[in-house]
Design a protein around this motif. Structure first.
Motif, PDB file in Angstrom:
ATOM      1  N   GLY A 355     -55.501  29.573  15.439  1.00  0.00           N
ATOM      2  CA  GLY A 355     -54.805  30.869  16.310  1.00  0.00           C
ATOM      3  C   GLY A 355     -54.481  30.530  17.819  1.00  0.00           C
ATOM      4  O   GLY A 355     -53.936  31.459  18.323  1.00  0.00           O
ATOM      5  N   CYS A 361     -54.423  23.477  15.460  1.00  0.00           N
ATOM      6  CA  CYS A 361     -55.779  23.421  14.902  1.00  0.00           C
ATOM      7  C   CYS A 361     -55.549  22.148  14.314  1.00  0.00           C
ATOM      8  O   CYS A 361     -54.893  22.066  13.379  1.00  0.00           O
ATOM      9  N   ARG A 362     -56.431  21.195  14.217  1.00  0.00           N
ATOM     10  CA  ARG A 362     -56.487  19.948  13.569  1.00  0.00           C
ATOM     11  C   ARG A 362     -57.618  20.032  12.557  1.00  0.00           C
ATOM     12  O   ARG A 362     -58.020  18.789  12.137  1.00  0.00           O
ATOM     13  N   CYS A 363     -58.206  21.113  12.204  1.00  0.00           N
ATOM     14  CA  CYS A 363     -59.476  20.851  11.368  1.00  0.00           C
ATOM     15  C   CYS A 363     -58.861  20.920   9.803  1.00  0.00           C
ATOM     16  O   CYS A 363     -58.052  21.443   9.213  1.00  0.00           O
ATOM     17  N   LEU A 364     -59.802  20.339   9.008  1.00  0.00           N
ATOM     18  CA  LEU A 364     -59.725  20.256   7.712  1.00  0.00           C
ATOM     19  C   LEU A 364     -59.616  21.435   7.002  1.00  0.00           C
ATOM     20  O   LEU A 364     -61.060  22.090   7.361  1.00  0.00           O
ATOM     21  N   PRO A 365     -59.258  21.893   5.961  1.00  0.00           N
ATOM     22  CA  PRO A 365     -59.555  23.495   5.596  1.00  0.00           C
ATOM     23  C   PRO A 365     -60.908  23.440   4.901  1.00  0.00           C
ATOM     24  O   PRO A 365     -61.357  24.538   5.342  1.00  0.00           O
ATOM     25  N   VAL A 368     -63.085  24.056   7.855  1.00  0.00           N
ATOM     26  CA  VAL A 368     -62.854  25.409   8.434  1.00  0.00           C
ATOM     27  C   VAL A 368     -63.670  26.609   7.746  1.00  0.00           C
ATOM     28  O   VAL A 368     -64.242  27.445   8.140  1.00  0.00           O
ATOM     29  N   PHE A 388     -61.546  39.073  19.261  1.00  0.00           N
ATOM     30  CA  PHE A 388     -61.030  37.638  19.479  1.00  0.00           C
ATOM     31  C   PHE A 388     -60.896  37.648  20.817  1.00  0.00           C
ATOM     32  O   PHE A 388     -60.103  38.531  21.434  1.00  0.00           O
ATOM     33  N   ARG A 499     -62.577  45.025  15.106  1.00  0.00           N
ATOM     34  CA  ARG A 499     -62.930  44.459  13.994  1.00  0.00           C
ATOM     35  C   ARG A 499     -62.286  42.965  13.706  1.00  0.00           C
ATOM     36  O   ARG A 499     -61.356  42.771  14.283  1.00  0.00           O
ATOM     37  N   GLU A 504     -61.657  32.668   5.456  1.00  0.00           N
ATOM     38  CA  GLU A 504     -61.249  31.173   5.475  1.00  0.00           C
ATOM     39  C   GLU A 504     -59.910  31.322   5.826  1.00  0.00           C
ATOM     40  O   GLU A 504     -59.324  30.169   6.536  1.00  0.00           O
ATOM     41  N   GLU A 505     -59.239  32.409   5.415  1.00  0.00           N
ATOM     42  CA  GLU A 505     -57.749  32.393   5.494  1.00  0.00           C
ATOM     43  C   GLU A 505     -57.377  32.287   6.975  1.00  0.00           C
ATOM     44  O   GLU A 505     -56.651  31.502   7.657  1.00  0.00           O
ATOM     45  N   SER A 506     -57.738  33.318   7.608  1.00  0.00           N
ATOM     46  CA  SER A 506     -57.458  33.315   9.129  1.00  0.00           C
ATOM     47  C   SER A 506     -58.519  34.560   9.875  1.00  0.00           C
ATOM     48  O   SER A 506     -58.992  35.370   9.041  1.00  0.00           O
ATOM     49  N   LEU A 507     -58.290  34.596  11.064  1.00  0.00           N
ATOM     50  CA  LEU A 507     -58.966  35.478  11.715  1.00  0.00           C
ATOM     51  C   LEU A 507     -58.013  36.856  12.045  1.00  0.00           C
ATOM     52  O   LEU A 507     -57.465  36.887  12.962  1.00  0.00           O
ATOM     53  N   VAL A 508     -58.158  37.496  10.971  1.00  0.00           N
ATOM     54  CA  VAL A 508     -57.198  38.811  10.990  1.00  0.00           C
ATOM     55  C   VAL A 508     -58.120  39.993  11.120  1.00  0.00           C
ATOM     56  O   VAL A 508     -59.575  39.868  10.779  1.00  0.00           O
ATOM     57  N   ARG A 509     -57.795  40.877  11.713  1.00  0.00           N
ATOM     58  CA  ARG A 509     -58.582  42.342  11.678  1.00  0.00           C
ATOM     59  C   ARG A 509     -58.839  42.913  10.201  1.00  0.00           C
ATOM     60  O   ARG A 509     -57.791  43.105   9.735  1.00  0.00           O
TER      61      ARG A 509
ATOM     62  N   GLN B 140     -52.070  24.392   6.752  1.00  0.00           N
ATOM     63  CA  GLN B 140     -52.817  25.059   7.921  1.00  0.00           C
ATOM     64  C   GLN B 140     -51.741  25.924   8.744  1.00  0.00           C
ATOM     65  O   GLN B 140     -51.106  25.689   9.545  1.00  0.00           O
ATOM     66  N   ARG B 146     -47.587  32.570   6.092  1.00  0.00           N
ATOM     67  CA  ARG B 146     -48.212  32.755   4.640  1.00  0.00           C
ATOM     68  C   ARG B 146     -47.523  33.861   3.939  1.00  0.00           C
ATOM     69  O   ARG B 146     -46.743  33.876   2.916  1.00  0.00           O
ATOM     70  N   ARG B 169     -52.921  24.427  -0.146  1.00  0.00           N
ATOM     71  CA  ARG B 169     -53.101  25.768   0.398  1.00  0.00           C
ATOM     72  C   ARG B 169     -52.083  26.077   1.429  1.00  0.00           C
ATOM     73  O   ARG B 169     -51.061  25.385   1.422  1.00  0.00           O
ATOM     74  N   GLU B 367     -50.361  48.812  13.408  1.00  0.00           N
ATOM     75  CA  GLU B 367     -51.076  47.753  12.230  1.00  0.00           C
ATOM     76  C   GLU B 367     -51.212  48.409  11.147  1.00  0.00           C
ATOM     77  O   GLU B 367     -51.045  48.016  10.123  1.00  0.00           O
ATOM     78  N   SER B 374     -52.514  41.688  14.491  1.00  0.00           N
ATOM     79  CA  SER B 374     -53.506  41.215  15.660  1.00  0.00           C
ATOM     80  C   SER B 374     -53.947  39.747  15.167  1.00  0.00           C
ATOM     81  O   SER B 374     -54.441  39.768  14.051  1.00  0.00           O
TER      82      SER B 374
END
Lengths: 511, 385
Positions: A355, A361-365, A368, A388, A499, A504-509, B140, B146, B169, B367, B374
């Motif tokens: 993000g 980001c270099r992490c394997l899924p 994460v 965040f 919030r 795992e997908e992403s850091l969304v609200r 990623q 996406r 993915r 939103e 966000s």
């Protein structure tokens, strides 16, 4: 040849008076302690005789039996050294027996007869006062904390010899009944030093006003620790009762030094390698308060939340729920208060840069995913505010003015807390965060516009039932900060911005 | 279609790499080919060379078993493998073995320099070249990427095209999902045996693809997924499709390999651009610089491919759409117009001369109206869906 004095042992945060008896009888020279002495009391057996002899006093070269009563209570803590020594001296008629009556004795002895600072003196003094004793004899280093108890005579002594001299009437070593109150402790940090991160600053203000727990997710270097450290400076000032509780806990943990009342809210930031016992309290025989109790009425900051042991995190549920920790051992259970504001911080992913707009980001899924799973779970349900904290670019940092000083934020927080106290006075809750969901839904006083926004959030933001309750509580706090009777749609909308979905997908609200 | 200046159009329009006529005809050849394809040491390129020398699959297998081709390990394996066992595994996986030259083998694959000698297919038959469009990108990816990939998948699905991707993915999965959502055809090319998809989330996606679309692999059942097989899979993705769209890709990612394969085959390459500071926009931006066609989303793509927008909202002449048709108050519109790139709420507040406490609730309303999101503490616009 018999003597008796009063000592105090610790049971959790409370002191319990112990009657110490000594009998000197025929037999080979020895010292036997009966009455369920704990390991730390047994330990004192071999240091009391050298301490007595170093102080120019005589150890009776006969069979000495010391009994501690009540006999069903395990006695712990080194503070029983002094009463045992005085008791033996009473029994051998080196100290007038009547002078020791009405006093409690607390203190650990060194081999040279000096009294070293002893944990738990405040609790002992409170116990002595409650059981109607006239005064306490304590190590001089602990005299200031003992003097916090009103109406109790505090005799601070440096050595066993001084204590004996006082009892013989040849010395008047004593402290004024109430020492001048210590100046307000300077926490050393202030919100004015934080540049940028306005949204996070505001979130912490809301957290302080409503007693909400906070989770901050962000890349390394975003300023999560810096912000958390300053949360303690905007929490309302401690009342005297609260300060006494904090002082008591810190005294038991041996963290007080020679200072008196703790007036600043504690900020505890244990390292993530901490054990369950270190976090919640416990230990082999002498039960120490854990970090959750040392953070009582203050802030417990868990940096790198995902790195903590799983059982330690799970163990936080009881204190977060009940505001106390109950440690149960075979010998019985002990309770420590632990009502704190939790601030947790974590990276968004193992490498920390998910993000981040300027670093990939270099992490394997699957890593994460595993990481996020550690972040979620039951602990998260107790955290109302999640946000965040982005790593700021140089331009963003330079564009921002320095923040508002902690003192002026605290004024608003104080007023908001006062409103909550008045509202919940009869219910036993003190702040919005403590409200159970159904009550929050009923009592929050959400305006029609606010209800609309909430309904829409359920539709469009996939707000869950728990997320719904959290949003209501936080919105109520925002309204309290505004001095508003009703929760408006703006208050609800702002609450919804605190919030975060840790899928795992992403850091969304999301809820 | 384009050729890169620094690289002559190497094999554009080249003769297909024909397998010898009748290479896999008849039951014996089919059985032999199943065994040959199970030999890890025998790559499609080696097998093609062998086939040109030996003629049909049965002769190739005989050559391997006699030790005249392939490694020692392959020889031992070739002697012990039984085609009936492999055939049983194929049917257990619900797949069908389609050898080259037989009905169901996509003829467009023969233009590859190392075409697979056969495919294991689950679900519907593979689409023709004209129907297939590949959508690939980063695993990623960002939330925006996406959503964009899903939107492209929906557009292609509605237009009757088949979305080809790698079932990975991120962008791949989103593109497949988009096509499935509108009931379109989608095809997943796997880099492992058809029964060995991982992780579990991919298995669930694959199940849905297999029931409504197609899943293919050049590996027999039981071959585990390994990173070295993914570039090989990418050549099949490119080979199957008339065009390839790259949505997001960081430097050194597999999307570049897919695009290279597509260029080698003379397929059209499209790329969705991004900010030059965005690491995920590296591959698409580099491709655009080298001549790939820039697309802003599914509509651009359909226009360029000349596909019908069946069931799509009417074509509007102006597609820049600064503000979509959602009812906004004065204040909301003012805030929305300021949200250009990812921006901090406090920066927005300063630019608008408002306080943070005024901007945050407005952003929240935007939103909820689906206009902004966000991500990572900053606010960005969402694609209109």
């Amino acid at each position: 040849m018999y003597g008796t004095v009063i000592g105090v042992t610790l049971l959790g945060v409370h002191g319990r008076p112990v009657v110490v008896e000594a009998h000197i009888g025929r037999g080979l020279p020895s010292l036997t302690i009966t009455g369920l002495p704990g390991a730390s009391v047994q330990d004192g057996r071999d240091r009391i005789r050298p301490a007595v002899e170093s102080s120019g006093l005589e150890w009776p070269l006969r069979r000495v039996v010391v009994n501690l009563s009540p006999g069903n209570l395990r006695k712990e803590g080194p503070g029983l050294d002094l009463p045992i020594a005085i008791c033996v001296l009473c029994a051998s008629a080196q100290v007038p027996r009547d002078r020791a009556a009405g006093l409690a004795f607390v203190g650990e002895l060194s081999l040279r007869g000096a009294l070293v600072p002893t944990p738990g003196v405040l609790s002992a003094a409170i116990a002595a006062s409650r059981s109607g004793l006239r005064g306490v004899v304590v190590p001089e280093a602990n005299a200031a904390e003992a003097a916090l108890v009103e109406g109790l005579e505090v005799i601070g002594v440096r050595t066993l010899a001084e204590a004996v001299a006082y009892l013989r009437g040849s010395s008047t070593a004593r402290l004024p009944a109430s020492p001048p109150p210590p100046p307000r402790e300077d926490p050393g940090v202030d919100f004015a030093e934080v540049r940028g991160q306005a949204h996070a600053r505001r979130a912490l203000e809301v957290a302080a006003a409503g007693g909400h727990n906070v989770l901050m997710v962000g890349s390394p270097g975003a300023g999560k620790t810096m912000l958390a450290r300053r949360l303690a400076t905007i929490l309302p000032a401690l009342s005297r009762e609260e300060a006494l509780e904090v002082t008591q806990l810190h005294s038991i943990a041996g963290l007080l030094g020679s200072s008196g009342l703790r007036s600043a809210r504690p900020f505890r930031a244990p390292h993530h390698s901490i054990s369950l016992a270190g976090l919640l309290g416990g230990g082999g025989s002498y039960l120490r308060p854990g970090e959750v109790s040392l953070a009582h009425h203050g802030v417990l900051f868990l940096d790198e939340l995902t790195e903590f042991h799983r059982d330690a995190i799970e163990g936080l549920r009881q204190p977060l729920e009940d505001g106390r920790v109950v440690i149960t051992r075979a010998a019985g259970s002990v309770e420590f208060p632990a009502r704190f504001t939790l601030v947790a911080a974590a990276n968004p992913c193992p490498c920390g840069y998910e993000g981040d707009p300027r670093r990939q980001c270099r992490c394997l899924p699957h890593r994460v995913q595993a990481y996020r799973q550690k972040l979620s779970g039951p602990l998260l349900d107790r955290i109302d505010i999640r946000l965040f904290v982005p790593r700021l670019s140089k331009a963003e940092l330079l564009g921002e003015a320095a923040g508002e000083p902690s003192a002026s934020i605290r004024e608003r927080v104080d007023q908001a807390r006062e409103r909550q106290r008045r509202r919940y006075g009869h219910t036993g809750f003190s702040c919005n965060a403590q409200l159970p969901g159904p009550l929050a839904r009923r009592e929050a006083g959400i305006s029609a516009g606010g209800q609309d926004v909430l309904a829409r959030a359920v539709d469009t933001l996939a707000l869950t039932g728990r997320g719904f309750d959290r949003a209501i509580k936080v919105a109520r706090t925002i309204a309290d900060l505004d001095g508003a009777h009703e929760v408006s749609s703006e208050h609800v909308a702002e609450a919804l911005s605190y919030r975060m979905d840790l899928s795992e997908e992403s850091l969304v609200r999301a809820g | 279609m384009f050729a890169r200046a620094d690289r002559p159009a190497r094999r554009v329009g080249r003769e297909p790499n024909r397998w010898p006529p009748g290479f896999a005809d008849g039951q014996a050849n089919r059985a032999a080919l199943l065994v040959l394809m199970s030999l890890p040491g025998l790559s499609p390129r080696v097998l093609l060379a062998l086939a040109r020398r030996e003629g049909d699959a049965a002769s190739c297998l005989a050559a391997v078993r006699r030790g005249r081709a392939g490694s020692d390990a392959d020889r031992e394996l070739a002697r012990s493998l039984r085609s009936e066992v492999i055939e049983a595994e194929v049917s257990a996986a619900g797949a069908e073995f389609v050898p080259v030259g037989c009905a169901g083998y996509p003829p467009q694959l023969e233009h590859l320099s190392d075409p697979p000698a056969g495919l294991f297919v689950v679900g519907r038959p593979a689409p023709s070249l004209a129907e297939a469009v590949a959508v690939v990108g980063a695993r990623q990816c960002s939330q925006a990427g996406r959503e964009l990939a899903a939107s492209i998948g929906r557009h292609l699905g509605r237009a009757g095209a088949c979305v080809v991707s790698g079932a990975a993915r991120g962008i791949d999965a989103a593109a497949h999902e988009g096509a499935l959502e509108v009931g379109g055809h989608t095809l997943a090319v796997l880099g492992c045996g058809i029964d060995r998809a991982r992780p579990s989330s991919a298995r669930s996606l694959l199940g849905r693809i297999a029931s409504g679309g197609t899943a293919v692999s050049e590996y027999p059942p039981g071959v585990p997924p390994k990173p070295f097989r993914f570039p090989a899979r990418n050549r099949i993705i490119a080979g199957l499709s008339r065009a390839l769209v790259v949505v997001e890709g960081a430097e050194g990612s597999g999307s570049m390999i897919s695009a290279d394969h597509a260029l080698d085959l003379g397929r059209e390459v499209f790329a969705v651009p991004g900010a030059v500071t965005n690491p995920l926009a590296h591959v698409p931006n580099a491709l655009i610089r080298e001549g790939a066609t820039l697309v802003r989303g599914g509509e651009d793509l359909l226009d360029d491919l000349g596909l019908d927008r069946l069931g799509l909202p009417g074509r509007s002449g102006d597609r820049s759409r600064p503000v979509p048709e959602v009812e906004l108050s004065e204040g909301e519109r003012a805030v929305f117009e300021r949200v250009t790139g990812p921006v901090l709420p406090e920066t927005l507040a300063r630019e608008l001369g408002l306080t943070l406490r005024e901007v945050v609730p407005t952003l929240m309303v935007l939103e909820m109206k689906g206009l902004v999101r966000s991500a990572g503490g900053r606010v960005e616009r969402r694609l209109p869906t």
